[in-house]
Design a protein around this motif. Structure first.
Motif, PDB file in Angstrom:
ATOM      1  N   ARG A  31       0.825  -1.216   0.000  1.00 30.99           N
ATOM      2  CA  ARG A  31       0.000   0.000   0.000  1.00 30.99           C
ATOM      3  C   ARG A  31       0.856   1.261   0.000  1.00 30.99           C
ATOM      4  O   ARG A  31       0.407   2.320  -0.394  1.00 30.99           O
ATOM      5  CB  ARG A  31      -0.953  -0.001   1.194  1.00 30.99           C
ATOM      6  CG  ARG A  31      -0.253   0.295   2.495  1.00 30.99           C
ATOM      7  CD  ARG A  31      -1.089   0.781   3.639  1.00 30.99           C
ATOM      8  NE  ARG A  31      -2.366   1.326   3.382  1.00 30.99           N
ATOM      9  CZ  ARG A  31      -2.611   2.595   3.047  1.00 30.99           C
ATOM     10  NH1 ARG A  31      -1.633   3.434   2.891  1.00 30.99           N
ATOM     11  NH2 ARG A  31      -3.839   3.019   2.856  1.00 30.99           N
ATOM     12  N   ARG A  86      -7.591   8.625   8.240  1.00 35.80           N
ATOM     13  CA  ARG A  86      -8.512   7.507   8.013  1.00 35.80           C
ATOM     14  C   ARG A  86      -9.022   7.475   6.569  1.00 35.80           C
ATOM     15  O   ARG A  86      -9.166   6.408   5.985  1.00 35.80           O
ATOM     16  CB  ARG A  86      -9.682   7.579   8.999  1.00 35.80           C
ATOM     17  CG  ARG A  86     -10.582   6.369   8.961  1.00 35.80           C
ATOM     18  CD  ARG A  86     -11.646   6.460  10.030  1.00 35.80           C
ATOM     19  NE  ARG A  86     -11.118   6.170  11.348  1.00 35.80           N
ATOM     20  CZ  ARG A  86     -11.057   4.956  11.878  1.00 35.80           C
ATOM     21  NH1 ARG A  86     -11.479   3.922  11.206  1.00 35.80           N
ATOM     22  NH2 ARG A  86     -10.576   4.791  13.081  1.00 35.80           N
ATOM     23  N   ASP A  87      -9.267   8.633   5.974  1.00 36.73           N
ATOM     24  CA  ASP A  87      -9.780   8.631   4.593  1.00 36.73           C
ATOM     25  C   ASP A  87      -8.728   8.218   3.561  1.00 36.73           C
ATOM     26  O   ASP A  87      -9.046   7.959   2.411  1.00 36.73           O
ATOM     27  CB  ASP A  87     -10.417   9.976   4.221  1.00 36.73           C
ATOM     28  CG  ASP A  87      -9.443  11.143   4.268  1.00 36.73           C
ATOM     29  OD1 ASP A  87      -8.235  10.928   4.479  1.00 36.73           O
ATOM     30  OD2 ASP A  87      -9.907  12.280   4.094  1.00 36.73           O
ATOM     31  N   GLN A  88      -7.451   8.122   3.954  1.00 36.09           N
ATOM     32  CA  GLN A  88      -6.390   7.612   3.084  1.00 36.09           C
ATOM     33  C   GLN A  88      -6.253   6.097   3.196  1.00 36.09           C
ATOM     34  O   GLN A  88      -5.527   5.485   2.419  1.00 36.09           O
ATOM     35  CB  GLN A  88      -5.027   8.212   3.473  1.00 36.09           C
ATOM     36  CG  GLN A  88      -4.837   9.670   3.209  1.00 36.09           C
ATOM     37  CD  GLN A  88      -3.482  10.096   3.754  1.00 36.09           C
ATOM     38  OE1 GLN A  88      -3.338  10.341   4.949  1.00 36.09           O
ATOM     39  NE2 GLN A  88      -2.494  10.173   2.896  1.00 36.09           N
ATOM     40  N   VAL A  90      -6.883   2.005   3.298  1.00 31.59           N
ATOM     41  CA  VAL A  90      -7.443   1.015   2.392  1.00 31.59           C
ATOM     42  C   VAL A  90      -8.889   0.767   2.802  1.00 31.59           C
ATOM     43  O   VAL A  90      -9.209   0.688   3.994  1.00 31.59           O
ATOM     44  CB  VAL A  90      -6.624  -0.296   2.491  1.00 31.59           C
ATOM     45  CG1 VAL A  90      -7.255  -1.403   1.674  1.00 31.59           C
ATOM     46  CG2 VAL A  90      -5.194  -0.054   2.058  1.00 31.59           C
ATOM     47  N   LYS A  91      -9.757   0.655   1.832  1.00 30.41           N
ATOM     48  CA  LYS A  91     -11.164   0.377   2.130  1.00 30.41           C
ATOM     49  C   LYS A  91     -11.291  -1.038   2.677  1.00 30.41           C
ATOM     50  O   LYS A  91     -10.727  -1.979   2.136  1.00 30.41           O
ATOM     51  CB  LYS A  91     -12.028   0.525   0.871  1.00 30.41           C
ATOM     52  CG  LYS A  91     -11.960   1.912   0.259  1.00 30.41           C
ATOM     53  CD  LYS A  91     -12.443   2.974   1.217  1.00 30.41           C
ATOM     54  CE  LYS A  91     -12.315   4.361   0.632  1.00 30.41           C
ATOM     55  NZ  LYS A  91     -11.755   5.327   1.542  1.00 30.41           N
ATOM     56  N   LEU A  92     -12.031  -1.169   3.740  1.00 28.94           N
ATOM     57  CA  LEU A  92     -12.201  -2.468   4.391  1.00 28.94           C
ATOM     58  C   LEU A  92     -13.343  -3.248   3.762  1.00 28.94           C
ATOM     59  O   LEU A  92     -14.328  -2.676   3.307  1.00 28.94           O
ATOM     60  CB  LEU A  92     -12.486  -2.271   5.882  1.00 28.94           C
ATOM     61  CG  LEU A  92     -11.388  -1.617   6.698  1.00 28.94           C
ATOM     62  CD1 LEU A  92     -11.855  -1.412   8.132  1.00 28.94           C
ATOM     63  CD2 LEU A  92     -10.125  -2.451   6.662  1.00 28.94           C
ATOM     64  N   ASN A  97     -12.165  -4.782  10.314  1.00 33.33           N
ATOM     65  CA  ASN A  97     -12.099  -3.583  11.148  1.00 33.33           C
ATOM     66  C   ASN A  97     -10.647  -3.194  11.337  1.00 33.33           C
ATOM     67  O   ASN A  97      -9.755  -4.041  11.272  1.00 33.33           O
ATOM     68  CB  ASN A  97     -12.712  -3.845  12.532  1.00 33.33           C
ATOM     69  CG  ASN A  97     -14.180  -4.142  12.462  1.00 33.33           C
ATOM     70  OD1 ASN A  97     -14.984  -3.254  12.263  1.00 33.33           O
ATOM     71  ND2 ASN A  97     -14.542  -5.400  12.626  1.00 33.33           N
TER      72      ASN A  97
END
Length: 169
Positions: A31, A86-88, A90-92, A97
């Motif tokens: 990432r 948090r908005d950077q 990786v999408k979970l 969690n």
């Protein structure tokens, strides 16, 4: 909910041109290739750093930051955390969690009885293991598998578990 997430820790310098070795604290070290910026927690302040280069060596990530061109400029940051907003992150996926969101949650059994508080998540490779401190002060390890962890409700702050046979022996 914490807005800053730790993605790595600067472990040492690498060479003399300002690169650092970073121990990744994210599930996917690759990432770092997609990150443009990170925040350095110096202990006193947060500094925005622009990532200029990313390489990988064994279990480490080697980063070069814009504006740091010698070992002397970067050496003082050994042991410091690298953070992202948090908005950077990786999408979970479903049933995933961030560890920081789980630490401190109440753990209850499937019949609603208080069991303890989640104090740590241990990464084992096969599956995570939840460390739970019971009301009696005993540390219990629970495998983070569907048969044991029945549900996580971040809004309520509760993890519901099934205590499998033999786990408390």
């Amino acid at each position: 909910m914490e807005n800053l997430l730790r993605v790595g820790v600067i472990s040492s310098t690498h060479g003399v041109k300002g690169e650092v070795k970073v121990f990744p604290t994210t599930d996917d070290p690759a990432r770092f290739k997609s990150l443009k910026k990170v925040m350095l927690d110096t202990g006193r302040e947060h500094m925005d750093l622009e990532i200029q280069g990313v390489k990988f060596f064994k279990n480490m990530v080697i980063l070069k930051f814009k504006g740091f061109d010698s070992i002397d400029e970067i050496e003082k940051y050994k042991g410091k955390d690298l953070l992202i907003w948090r908005d950077q992150a990786v999408k979970l996926g479903p049933d995933e969690n961030f560890i920081i969101d789980l630490i401190g949650l109440r753990v209850v059994t499937e019949d609603g009885a208080e069991f303890g508080t989640l104090t740590d998540v241990i990464k084992t490779g096969a599956n995570d293991v939840y460390e739970v401190r019971t009301g009696e002060g005993k540390d219990v390890l629970l495998p983070a598998i569907k048969e044991c962890v029945l549900g996580v409700d971040l809004e309520e702050g509760i993890i519901t578990v099934h205590i499998m046979d033999g786990l408390l022996d």
